[in-house]
Design a protein around this motif. Sequence first.
Motif, PDB file in Angstrom:
ATOM      1  N   UNK A  41       0.851  -1.193   0.000  1.00 27.26           N
ATOM      2  CA  UNK A  41       0.000   0.000   0.000  1.00 27.26           C
ATOM      3  C   UNK A  41       0.883   1.237   0.000  1.00 27.26           C
ATOM      4  N   UNK A  42       0.647   2.125  -0.961  1.00 30.62           N
ATOM      5  CA  UNK A  42       1.447   3.342  -1.084  1.00 30.62           C
ATOM      6  C   UNK A  42       0.807   4.482  -0.298  1.00 30.62           C
ATOM      7  N   UNK A  43       1.609   5.120   0.566  1.00 34.70           N
ATOM      8  CA  UNK A  43       1.127   6.312   1.262  1.00 34.70           C
ATOM      9  C   UNK A  43       1.092   7.504   0.316  1.00 34.70           C
ATOM     10  N   UNK A  44       1.991   7.469  -0.674  1.00 33.03           N
ATOM     11  CA  UNK A  44       2.116   8.563  -1.626  1.00 33.03           C
ATOM     12  C   UNK A  44       2.245   7.959  -3.027  1.00 33.03           C
ATOM     13  N   UNK A  45       1.654   8.575  -4.000  1.00 30.30           N
ATOM     14  CA  UNK A  45       1.700   8.047  -5.361  1.00 30.30           C
ATOM     15  C   UNK A  45       3.133   7.987  -5.883  1.00 30.30           C
ATOM     16  N   UNK A  46       3.420   6.948  -6.677  1.00 30.93           N
ATOM     17  CA  UNK A  46       4.684   6.876  -7.401  1.00 30.93           C
ATOM     18  C   UNK A  46       4.442   7.535  -8.753  1.00 30.93           C
ATOM     19  N   UNK A  47       4.860   8.796  -8.862  1.00 27.78           N
ATOM     20  CA  UNK A  47       4.505   9.587 -10.031  1.00 27.78           C
ATOM     21  C   UNK A  47       5.388   9.265 -11.235  1.00 27.78           C
ATOM     22  N   UNK A  48       4.821   9.525 -12.390  1.00 21.77           N
ATOM     23  CA  UNK A  48       5.527   9.319 -13.656  1.00 21.77           C
ATOM     24  C   UNK A  48       5.389  10.603 -14.479  1.00 21.77           C
ATOM     25  N   UNK A  49       6.058  11.668 -14.062  1.00 18.52           N
ATOM     26  CA  UNK A  49       5.826  12.985 -14.674  1.00 18.52           C
ATOM     27  C   UNK A  49       6.309  13.047 -16.121  1.00 18.52           C
ATOM     28  N   UNK A  50       5.598  13.810 -16.931  1.00 21.65           N
ATOM     29  CA  UNK A  50       5.979  14.083 -18.314  1.00 21.65           C
ATOM     30  C   UNK A  50       5.780  15.566 -18.589  1.00 21.65           C
ATOM     31  N   UNK A  51       6.537  16.106 -19.516  1.00 20.15           N
ATOM     32  CA  UNK A  51       6.372  17.503 -19.902  1.00 20.15           C
ATOM     33  C   UNK A  51       5.104  17.654 -20.723  1.00 20.15           C
ATOM     34  N   UNK A  52       4.409  18.735 -20.511  1.00 18.94           N
ATOM     35  CA  UNK A  52       3.211  19.000 -21.293  1.00 18.94           C
ATOM     36  C   UNK A  52       3.556  19.512 -22.678  1.00 18.94           C
ATOM     37  N   UNK A  53       2.556  19.618 -23.526  1.00 17.61           N
ATOM     38  CA  UNK A  53       2.751  20.079 -24.889  1.00 17.61           C
ATOM     39  C   UNK A  53       3.317  21.500 -24.884  1.00 17.61           C
ATOM     40  N   UNK A  54       4.387  21.692 -25.619  1.00 22.33           N
ATOM     41  CA  UNK A  54       5.011  23.008 -25.721  1.00 22.33           C
ATOM     42  C   UNK A  54       6.068  23.259 -24.662  1.00 22.33           C
ATOM     43  N   UNK A  55       6.157  22.409 -23.639  1.00 28.53           N
ATOM     44  CA  UNK A  55       7.166  22.583 -22.591  1.00 28.53           C
ATOM     45  C   UNK A  55       8.513  22.053 -23.056  1.00 28.53           C
ATOM     46  N   UNK A  79       8.285   2.044   1.462  1.00 33.01           N
ATOM     47  CA  UNK A  79       8.420   2.564   0.104  1.00 33.01           C
ATOM     48  C   UNK A  79       9.024   3.961   0.171  1.00 33.01           C
ATOM     49  N   UNK A  80      10.120   4.238  -0.540  1.00 31.47           N
ATOM     50  CA  UNK A  80      10.739   5.572  -0.507  1.00 31.47           C
ATOM     51  C   UNK A  80       9.766   6.664  -0.952  1.00 31.47           C
ATOM     52  N   UNK A 117      -0.986   5.137  -8.343  1.00 32.25           N
ATOM     53  CA  UNK A 117      -1.629   6.030  -7.390  1.00 32.25           C
ATOM     54  C   UNK A 117      -1.493   5.521  -5.964  1.00 32.25           C
ATOM     55  N   UNK A 118      -1.662   6.421  -5.008  1.00 31.34           N
ATOM     56  CA  UNK A 118      -1.616   6.047  -3.592  1.00 31.34           C
ATOM     57  C   UNK A 118      -2.708   5.025  -3.300  1.00 31.34           C
ATOM     58  N   UNK A 119      -2.401   4.142  -2.340  1.00 27.90           N
ATOM     59  CA  UNK A 119      -3.359   3.104  -1.970  1.00 27.90           C
ATOM     60  C   UNK A 119      -2.822   1.728  -2.304  1.00 27.90           C
ATOM     61  N   UNK A 120      -3.656   0.703  -2.207  1.00 26.80           N
ATOM     62  CA  UNK A 120      -3.230  -0.666  -2.498  1.00 26.80           C
ATOM     63  C   UNK A 120      -2.804  -0.800  -3.963  1.00 26.80           C
TER      64      UNK A 120
END
Length: 730
Positions: free
Chosen positions: A518-532, A715-716, A579-582
């Motif tokens: 179970x994640x206390x915090x989401x493991x994010x997979x960030x990406x740049x938006x269009x034009x960034x 989980x880090x 996402x956070x949670x199981x």
Amino acid sequence: MATQRRWRRGIAIVTMVAALLGFGVATSVSAEEIKFRDVPETHMYYKTINDLAGKNVISGYPDGTFKLDKGLQRAESAKILTTILKLDVSSEKTPFTDVADGQWYTDSVKTLFKAGYIQGYDRKFEPDRETTRAEYAQMLVNAYDIPAADIQLPFTDVVKGEWYEPAVKALYASGLITGIDEDSFAPNQSIKRGDAVWLLAKTDAKFGPYKLTILHTNDTHANLDNIAKRVTGVKAEKAKNPNALLLDAGDVFQGTLYFNEFHGQADLKFMNLMGYDAMTFGNHEFDLGATPEGHQALVDFIKGAQFPFVSSNIDFSGDEKFTGLFSDLISSEPEKGKIYNGIIKEINGEKVGIFGLTTAETVDISSPGAVKFEDYLAEAERAVKAFEGRGVNKIIALTHIGYDDNANVDNDLTLATKVDGIDVIVGGHSHTTLTTPVVVDKDENGAKKDPTVIVQTGANNTNLGVLDVKFSKNGVIKESEGKLIPVANLKPDKEAEELLKPYASKIKEVSEKEIGVTLEKALENPRLGEGQSSGISVRNHETILGNIITDGMLAKAKEYNPNTVMALQNGGGIRAAIEAGPVTNGEVIKVLPFGNTLAVMDLTGADLKAAFEVSLRSYPGENGGFLHVAGGKVEFDSTKPVGQRVVNVYIKNAEGAYTPVVDNQTYTIATNAFTAQGGDGFDVFAKIYKAGKVTDLGLSDWENFRDHLVSLDKIPTELEGRIVDVAEGK
């Protein structure tokens, strides 16, 4: 003397004229594109003429016509025959005074003369004279070695005892010719171009090179979501050629939840439906050897197969579970659900031998237990000798040793150069996508050898391979043509769709099952938006998700090679957040959906720095080859020019201290097989792979990630400074 002259002219026939055939035009033209305006689709010769034109055997006049009723010149006959038979061009001097060097037909005449198919008269060939029907008959009988026939001909104009009578009898008895009417053959009339091409096609189909079609798959790794589409592809190809062989080069096991849940039985259901002719074993077939049940799942898979297995370099005798299932023999009457050293199948009246090989790396990257592996080259030579001893000269090696994998252990390229007598290698293990067959026609010393054709489809049920080969009478491949059919582009087979439903329903249920984290915090997979052009992205910055993935890769690689010091994961291969949670199985698979496997490689410190230059080439923009790292740290300066940004690369030792890499020192690192082979532009890795310094452990990346998540006490939630831009501190 007149009789002798007609005889020599009769066996002096050849092929088609430059203006007619478009000699020197190297581009291939498909039959569908050929439209001769004087050969309508309703004409009986339409398909035959278009098929041969599509193969560049013939072509029409510049005005777009074919001229069906025009007589066929002797020079034309020579050219068409050498083209369709793919005869090697003779380098000897032309024997005829009226055949000058450099003419469009010169090489054909020389080649046919050397082969004994033609002669001249008084040192003349008379290339411009039209070919008679008798001459053409004699030419075909000579070229295709059509058997003689002692029959009564219905033709009153075929004179008994004339030089052409045996040829006319042979063609008539074979069902290839009729007369111009019920009792006339017209031996002295010129043969028309249309009639000549049609008769040539019929003769080639019946007496030409032996043709074999092989459908093939490899490394499907339990990817069954698209299996109904593969069934469609196989059925369509078998509808075209019911005698086509269907072969699998191993690693049906492992890779998705279908295997975790059904241990190969779901895959087997569809392999039996498609009618596979043979399979060899991949390393993953032995993955369950260390479990309490041992190789029971593999034994059940073998017993349930409605086809035999081939394996020349595996000794199953040490494991009693295989007792009664294997035989160290070549069998011409193989039983389904049994293992043989090799099998002989009779296809279209000819014997074809098939034997199997599995990589010796299986001992290190799987769990074969008491199953032993023997030298692949020695066993291949033994198998070839056994086939040849039984009169088999068409031999297929069904291999799971890798196309260009670690040559110090085994691979297909080495096999092709070192073992004579193998005609086709249907390969697997390295997940190599060979869009066209590779032909090896030189041995390990660079000397010319009979060709060996190598094919492989990639992996994960992505492609269905189709290979067409033509053999000479002596069993030498004269022509090969292959393609890969993308499975995703096909429509699903209705029968297979219904068979898949209960399996897919169960997998959906398992996919939604929680893994126990179970994640206390989401493991994010960030990406740049269009034009960034800058900002935080999985493709330009360290991420917690990337750190966990690489930590798992490093831990797993150390189990197989304790010398491994670093792990690298390309950011482009990380496709989703959690996402956070199981956490569920399905969420883990979405993060790493490509079915990549874990590989280890040996490289220098200088190589490692060069790789990180590639990783950072687009910074601060995104790069699919941006490398996440475990077991070390990278410092770079983003203000420096591309290719000069790496300041230092460090290895983290057991005490947690960082030591700079040394340029000429060798390090063992782990990454995924895609990156190890040079994916994302890592030429430095491609060279190392080609040098045989990479070992694919064959371990599923998403399973490694899942298992590592489960193993963590916590989980880090923070970054660790593994990839640092020193310019930010200036």
